[in-house]
Design a protein around this motif. Sequence first.
Motif, PDB file in Angstrom:
ATOM      1  N   LYS A 120      38.651  43.518  55.969  1.00 44.47           N
ATOM      2  CA  LYS A 120      37.729  44.068  56.967  1.00 44.47           C
ATOM      3  C   LYS A 120      36.749  43.006  57.485  1.00 44.47           C
ATOM      4  N   LYS A 121      36.500  41.992  56.665  1.00 44.52           N
ATOM      5  CA  LYS A 121      35.609  40.899  57.088  1.00 44.52           C
ATOM      6  C   LYS A 121      36.365  39.855  57.917  1.00 44.52           C
ATOM      7  N   GLY A 122      37.608  40.136  58.244  1.00 44.03           N
ATOM      8  CA  GLY A 122      38.365  39.277  59.139  1.00 44.03           C
ATOM      9  C   GLY A 122      39.307  38.298  58.474  1.00 44.03           C
ATOM     10  N   HIS A 123      39.392  38.316  57.154  1.00 44.91           N
ATOM     11  CA  HIS A 123      40.231  37.350  56.431  1.00 44.91           C
ATOM     12  C   HIS A 123      41.690  37.796  56.423  1.00 44.91           C
ATOM     13  N   ARG A 124      42.586  36.839  56.633  1.00 44.34           N
ATOM     14  CA  ARG A 124      44.022  37.099  56.602  1.00 44.34           C
ATOM     15  C   ARG A 124      44.719  36.230  55.553  1.00 44.34           C
ATOM     16  N   LYS A 125      44.132  35.101  55.269  1.00 42.50           N
ATOM     17  CA  LYS A 125      44.662  34.204  54.240  1.00 42.50           C
ATOM     18  C   LYS A 125      43.855  34.431  52.959  1.00 42.50           C
ATOM     19  N   ILE A 126      44.379  35.302  52.102  1.00 45.03           N
ATOM     20  CA  ILE A 126      43.624  35.768  50.930  1.00 45.03           C
ATOM     21  C   ILE A 126      44.417  35.482  49.661  1.00 45.03           C
ATOM     22  N   GLY A 127      43.808  34.737  48.754  1.00 48.08           N
ATOM     23  CA  GLY A 127      44.423  34.450  47.465  1.00 48.08           C
ATOM     24  C   GLY A 127      43.840  35.320  46.378  1.00 48.08           C
ATOM     25  N   CYS A 128      44.375  35.182  45.171  1.00 48.72           N
ATOM     26  CA  CYS A 128      43.913  35.998  44.038  1.00 48.72           C
ATOM     27  C   CYS A 128      43.973  35.182  42.754  1.00 48.72           C
ATOM     28  N   ILE A 129      42.879  35.205  42.015  1.00 46.44           N
ATOM     29  CA  ILE A 129      42.861  34.644  40.657  1.00 46.44           C
ATOM     30  C   ILE A 129      42.821  35.825  39.701  1.00 46.44           C
ATOM     31  N   THR A 130      43.925  36.064  39.025  1.00 46.24           N
ATOM     32  CA  THR A 130      44.043  37.228  38.148  1.00 46.24           C
ATOM     33  C   THR A 130      43.535  36.890  36.749  1.00 46.24           C
ATOM     34  N   GLY A 131      43.403  37.918  35.926  1.00 50.20           N
ATOM     35  CA  GLY A 131      43.225  37.700  34.505  1.00 50.20           C
ATOM     36  C   GLY A 131      44.593  37.529  33.864  1.00 50.20           C
ATOM     37  N   PRO A 132      44.660  37.468  32.536  1.00 54.22           N
ATOM     38  CA  PRO A 132      45.962  37.411  31.860  1.00 54.22           C
ATOM     39  C   PRO A 132      46.787  38.626  32.263  1.00 54.22           C
ATOM     40  N   ILE A 133      47.915  38.399  32.911  1.00 55.83           N
ATOM     41  CA  ILE A 133      48.641  39.487  33.559  1.00 55.83           C
ATOM     42  C   ILE A 133      49.226  40.482  32.569  1.00 55.83           C
ATOM     43  N   ASN A 134      49.255  40.123  31.269  1.00 60.38           N
ATOM     44  CA  ASN A 134      49.732  41.065  30.253  1.00 60.38           C
ATOM     45  C   ASN A 134      48.650  42.050  29.826  1.00 60.38           C
ATOM     46  N   LYS A 135      47.426  41.838  30.304  1.00 58.35           N
ATOM     47  CA  LYS A 135      46.340  42.762  29.984  1.00 58.35           C
ATOM     48  C   LYS A 135      46.315  43.879  31.034  1.00 58.35           C
ATOM     49  N   PRO A 136      46.230  45.138  30.607  1.00 56.81           N
ATOM     50  CA  PRO A 136      46.344  46.261  31.547  1.00 56.81           C
ATOM     51  C   PRO A 136      45.363  46.203  32.716  1.00 56.81           C
ATOM     52  N   MET A 137      44.106  45.850  32.467  1.00 61.28           N
ATOM     53  CA  MET A 137      43.136  45.835  33.553  1.00 61.28           C
ATOM     54  C   MET A 137      43.460  44.746  34.568  1.00 61.28           C
ATOM     55  N   ALA A 138      43.905  43.591  34.097  1.00 58.85           N
ATOM     56  CA  ALA A 138      44.276  42.495  35.007  1.00 58.85           C
ATOM     57  C   ALA A 138      45.478  42.897  35.848  1.00 58.85           C
ATOM     58  N   GLU A 139      46.444  43.523  35.217  1.00 53.47           N
ATOM     59  CA  GLU A 139      47.651  43.950  35.928  1.00 53.47           C
ATOM     60  C   GLU A 139      47.311  44.958  37.029  1.00 53.47           C
ATOM     61  N   LYS A 140      46.398  45.885  36.736  1.00 56.27           N
ATOM     62  CA  LYS A 140      46.054  46.918  37.721  1.00 56.27           C
ATOM     63  C   LYS A 140      45.250  46.338  38.890  1.00 56.27           C
TER      64      LYS A 140
ATOM     65  N   ASP B   9      51.221  30.058  46.576  1.00 56.24           N
ATOM     66  CA  ASP B   9      50.365  28.909  46.275  1.00 56.24           C
ATOM     67  C   ASP B   9      48.913  29.325  46.048  1.00 56.24           C
ATOM     68  N   TRP B  10      48.568  30.529  46.495  1.00 56.63           N
ATOM     69  CA  TRP B  10      47.191  31.008  46.380  1.00 56.63           C
ATOM     70  C   TRP B  10      47.048  32.058  45.277  1.00 56.63           C
ATOM     71  N   LEU B  11      48.005  32.070  44.357  1.00 62.05           N
ATOM     72  CA  LEU B  11      47.976  32.984  43.218  1.00 62.05           C
ATOM     73  C   LEU B  11      47.945  32.174  41.930  1.00 62.05           C
ATOM     74  N   VAL B  12      46.907  32.385  41.123  1.00 60.14           N
ATOM     75  CA  VAL B  12      46.775  31.688  39.837  1.00 60.14           C
ATOM     76  C   VAL B  12      46.241  32.683  38.815  1.00 60.14           C
ATOM     77  N   ASP B  13      46.767  32.631  37.598  1.00 61.03           N
ATOM     78  CA  ASP B  13      46.217  33.494  36.547  1.00 61.03           C
ATOM     79  C   ASP B  13      45.156  32.738  35.770  1.00 61.03           C
ATOM     80  N   GLY B  14      44.141  33.483  35.339  1.00 59.18           N
ATOM     81  CA  GLY B  14      43.046  32.905  34.555  1.00 59.18           C
ATOM     82  C   GLY B  14      42.919  33.627  33.228  1.00 59.18           C
ATOM     83  N   ASN B  15      41.793  33.388  32.553  1.00 58.61           N
ATOM     84  CA  ASN B  15      41.628  33.961  31.208  1.00 58.61           C
ATOM     85  C   ASN B  15      40.384  34.841  31.081  1.00 58.61           C
TER      86      ASN B  15
END
Length: 334
Positions: free
Chosen positions: A174-194, A213-219
Amino acid sequence: MATIKDVAKHAGVSTSTVSHVLNQTRYVSEDITARVKKAVDELQYAPSALARSLKLKYTHTFGMLVTTSANPFFAEVVKGVERRCYEQGYNLLLCNTEGDLERLRFNIDMLLQKRVDGLLLMSDEIVSQNLDIFARHKAVPTVVMDCGKTHFPADKIQDNSYLGGYLATQYLIKKGHRKIGCITGPINKPMAEKRWAGYQKAMQDAGLIINPDWLVDGNFECEGGQQALDKMLSRGTLPSALFVCNDMMALGVINSASKHGISIPDDLSIIGYDDIKIARFFTPSLTTIHQPKFNLGRKAFDTLLDKIQSKRENDLEIKLEPTLIERDSVKQIG
């Protein structure tokens, strides 16, 4: 040190009468009650909490297990639990797992051996390892917070992380962004996955492409956010905005961006998740998704107390809804 027998002898009554007066377990006349209380004061008698708990079969103590109480998110939940314990006259035994499975098992065994009246659990290891915490113990009333499915009976209270991830990404769009990446938590954790699933759905609904290229998992820690942005930079061009799946990692991203000369939000917009107390004091102050952490702790205590007092056998599942907190880390573009 005076004993209950000394009090009974001083007041001229039986030990059972003293017990009934102190525990209010049976009607005792006003005259005898006054004599007992006077004897207690004069002898400075202090009842044994352990003896009372063994006699009444409850300890007025809850055990709580969290990944780490040093993390501001967990600390604010614990604060809510502690406040309700104080208000209701309960003790709290708090244990940290630090992500260590053996430590988790040890702490659960210790809490159950101490005959806690109930358990409050907030540790993803219980879910990811498919643990049955009552395999070696008789089950006690239990409330699990912010975790997925369990292999033992428990009430569940959790944040609607799927909706939170959707709201965060939708706000960036809604703020006009189209190139949006995501830094997830550990993807095996339920909250991070959701949260990751909510991001995907919002991007899909807007017809936007997800660039791997704009997707990275974190801790879920500051270092994880810092390392994630560094990794993304090594791949080439950054997106215009990032959904960072918790505020601690967002702090690490802001720190790394500053070192690389990246201005937030002018060069890179960031939205976090959790709304920890220090989020408003970041530079810039962090736009984020609010979880009602203090109320999560209070609700967990109240749910556990209700389960004990009502002897309710069915398990409840309660969802707390996230809300958007708009601050200064997201730029309007387009």
